[in-house]
Design a protein around this motif. Structure first.
Motif, mmCIF file in Angstrom:
data_model
loop_
_atom_site.group_PDB
_atom_site.id
_atom_site.type_symbol
_atom_site.label_atom_id
_atom_site.label_comp_id
_atom_site.label_asym_id
_atom_site.label_seq_id
_atom_site.Cartn_x
_atom_site.Cartn_y
_atom_site.Cartn_z
ATOM 1 N N SER A 173 -12.400 -5.044 7.323
ATOM 2 C CA SER A 173 -13.386 -4.887 8.386
ATOM 3 C C SER A 173 -12.751 -5.066 9.758
ATOM 4 C CB SER A 173 -14.495 -5.925 8.197
ATOM 5 O OG SER A 173 -15.249 -6.091 9.378
ATOM 6 N N GLU A 174 -13.373 -4.452 10.779
ATOM 7 C CA GLU A 174 -12.932 -4.664 12.155
ATOM 8 C C GLU A 174 -13.203 -6.091 12.602
ATOM 9 O OE1 GLU A 174 -15.036 -2.352 11.136
ATOM 10 O OE2 GLU A 174 -14.703 -0.400 12.081
ATOM 11 N N ARG A 175 -14.049 -6.820 11.857
ATOM 12 C CA ARG A 175 -14.408 -8.183 12.241
ATOM 13 C C ARG A 175 -13.317 -9.194 11.936
ATOM 14 N NH1 ARG A 175 -17.922 -10.142 9.121
ATOM 15 N NH2 ARG A 175 -17.861 -8.537 7.501
ATOM 16 N N CYS A 176 -12.292 -8.784 11.196
ATOM 17 C CA CYS A 176 -11.209 -9.709 10.865
ATOM 18 C C CYS A 176 -9.984 -9.415 11.727
ATOM 19 C CB CYS A 176 -10.843 -9.604 9.385
ATOM 20 S SG CYS A 176 -9.823 -8.164 8.978
ATOM 21 N N HIS A 189 -0.669 0.746 2.437
ATOM 22 C CA HIS A 189 -1.007 0.559 3.846
ATOM 23 C C HIS A 189 -2.178 -0.418 3.937
ATOM 24 C CE1 HIS A 189 1.504 4.042 4.984
ATOM 25 N NE2 HIS A 189 1.085 4.518 3.812
ATOM 26 N N VAL A 190 -1.998 -1.486 4.709
ATOM 27 C CA VAL A 190 -3.050 -2.473 4.936
ATOM 28 C C VAL A 190 -3.533 -2.301 6.375
ATOM 29 C CG1 VAL A 190 -3.654 -4.922 4.940
ATOM 30 C CG2 VAL A 190 -1.979 -4.048 3.292
ATOM 31 N N ILE A 191 -4.784 -1.926 6.529
ATOM 32 C CA ILE A 191 -5.299 -1.546 7.839
ATOM 33 C C ILE A 191 -6.712 -2.092 8.041
ATOM 34 C CG2 ILE A 191 -3.925 0.561 7.999
ATOM 35 C CD1 ILE A 191 -6.371 2.111 7.020
ATOM 36 N N LYS A 192 -7.209 -1.959 9.263
ATOM 37 C CA LYS A 192 -8.611 -2.237 9.551
ATOM 38 C C LYS A 192 -9.367 -0.915 9.528
ATOM 39 C CE LYS A 192 -9.217 -5.314 12.883
ATOM 40 N NZ LYS A 192 -9.008 -6.126 14.122
ATOM 41 N N ARG A 193 -10.663 -1.014 9.322
ATOM 42 C CA ARG A 193 -11.470 0.192 9.113
ATOM 43 C C ARG A 193 -11.388 1.182 10.279
ATOM 44 N NH1 ARG A 193 -15.897 -2.014 6.549
ATOM 45 N NH2 ARG A 193 -16.670 -2.712 8.556
ATOM 46 N N ASN A 194 -11.301 0.669 11.498
ATOM 47 C CA ASN A 194 -11.237 1.577 12.647
ATOM 48 C C ASN A 194 -9.886 2.271 12.773
ATOM 49 O OD1 ASN A 194 -9.777 -0.664 13.409
ATOM 50 N ND2 ASN A 194 -10.966 -1.090 15.255
ATOM 51 N N GLU A 195 -8.937 1.934 11.890
ATOM 52 C CA GLU A 195 -7.639 2.603 11.858
ATOM 53 C C GLU A 195 -7.533 3.622 10.732
ATOM 54 O OE1 GLU A 195 -4.795 -1.082 13.350
ATOM 55 O OE2 GLU A 195 -5.440 -1.042 11.263
ATOM 56 N N LEU A 196 -8.577 3.700 9.909
ATOM 57 C CA LEU A 196 -8.521 4.521 8.697
ATOM 58 C C LEU A 196 -8.314 5.997 9.012
ATOM 59 C CD1 LEU A 196 -8.768 4.844 5.653
ATOM 60 C CD2 LEU A 196 -11.259 4.821 5.901
#
Length: 244
Positions: A173-176, A189-196
């Motif tokens: 989540s973007e919250r983390c 790849h370990v990413i935040k949702r807004n980077e998907l």
């Protein structure tokens, strides 16, 4: 002075009432827009989940938000949700959160709708989630978790596509905040949702699948996304026995 204050009370009450009504109207509008967007989404069509259930379940809501990002990705692609395929090793089934079948490859997504600070290495068995009050909790390494999904999917689709078209995406989540994450494998790849969206568009340099292959894989996995409750219950029990 007291007379002035007393005379202002009705005005202050009126202003407060107007502000409260405005707040309620704003919340109602946001709720309506959110619900309308959900009801019109592909996620709703695929899963048939109810809005109230999804919005109250952070896991389901995270999946929904993830699929909204997938719909914005360039090129030809389709996704399936909560797919059950036989485990690559051992007996039973494994459940895959989201699989995105795209002309550039097959992206196996593990959705983690978490908040707080996230710490972990690919080689670790467990990762750490830490909150502002310094409270910590452990969770199973999502890279290892998703690797099991990826290997199972590779085996299940071995007669349809090549093994090297698969990518593992751990989507938080973007919250983390991803504080100290170490990844060694090039396909992970370990990413935040807004980077998907940006991540997949960056990876999609070459088309590895034809549109017909995308459709064929989608149809195969779609059938595995409509399993009966017995399979779901058996999967839950296998998780309990693994983590206990």
């Amino acid at each position: 002075m007291e007379k002035i204050i007393v005379s202002l009370i009705p005005l202050l009450v009126l202003i407060g009432g107007v502000m409260f009504v405005g707040f309620v109207v704003t919340l109602s509008s946001l709720y309506y827009l959110r619900r309308r967007s959900f009801e019109r989404s592909t996620y709703k069509q695929v899963t048939q989940e109810r809005f109230l259930k999804a919005v109250r379940d952070k896991g389901l809501w995270g999946e929904y938000l993830t699929t909204r990002e997938l719909e914005k990705i360039d090129g030809y692609g389709k996704f399936v949700i909560n797919t059950y395929v036989p485990k690559a090793r051992g007996k039973g089934m494994t459940e895959i959160d989201v699989t995105f079948i795209h002309e550039s490859g097959i992206y196996v997504l593990e959705s983690k709708n978490y908040s707080g600070w996230i710490f972990g290495k690919e080689v670790d068995r467990q990762w750490t989630q830490m909150f502002k009050n310094r409270f910590k909790q452990r969770f199973y390494n999502p890279i290892k978790q998703n690797e099991q999904h990826l290997k199972s999917l590779q085996k299940f689709l071995s007669e349809t596509v090549e093994a090297d078209v698969f990518k593992s995406l751990i989507v938080f989540s973007e919250r983390c905040e991803l504080k100290k994450i170490t990844v060694d494998s090039s396909h992970v790849h370990v990413i935040k949702r807004n980077e998907l969206r940006r991540t997949i568009n960056k990876l999609a340099t070459v088309n590895r699948l034809t549109r017909a292959q995308v459709d064929n894989v989608y149809e195969e996995l779609k059938q595995r996304s409509q399993v009966d409750q017995m399979i779901k219950d058996a999967h839950i029990e296998s998780i309990k026995s693994f983590t206990s």
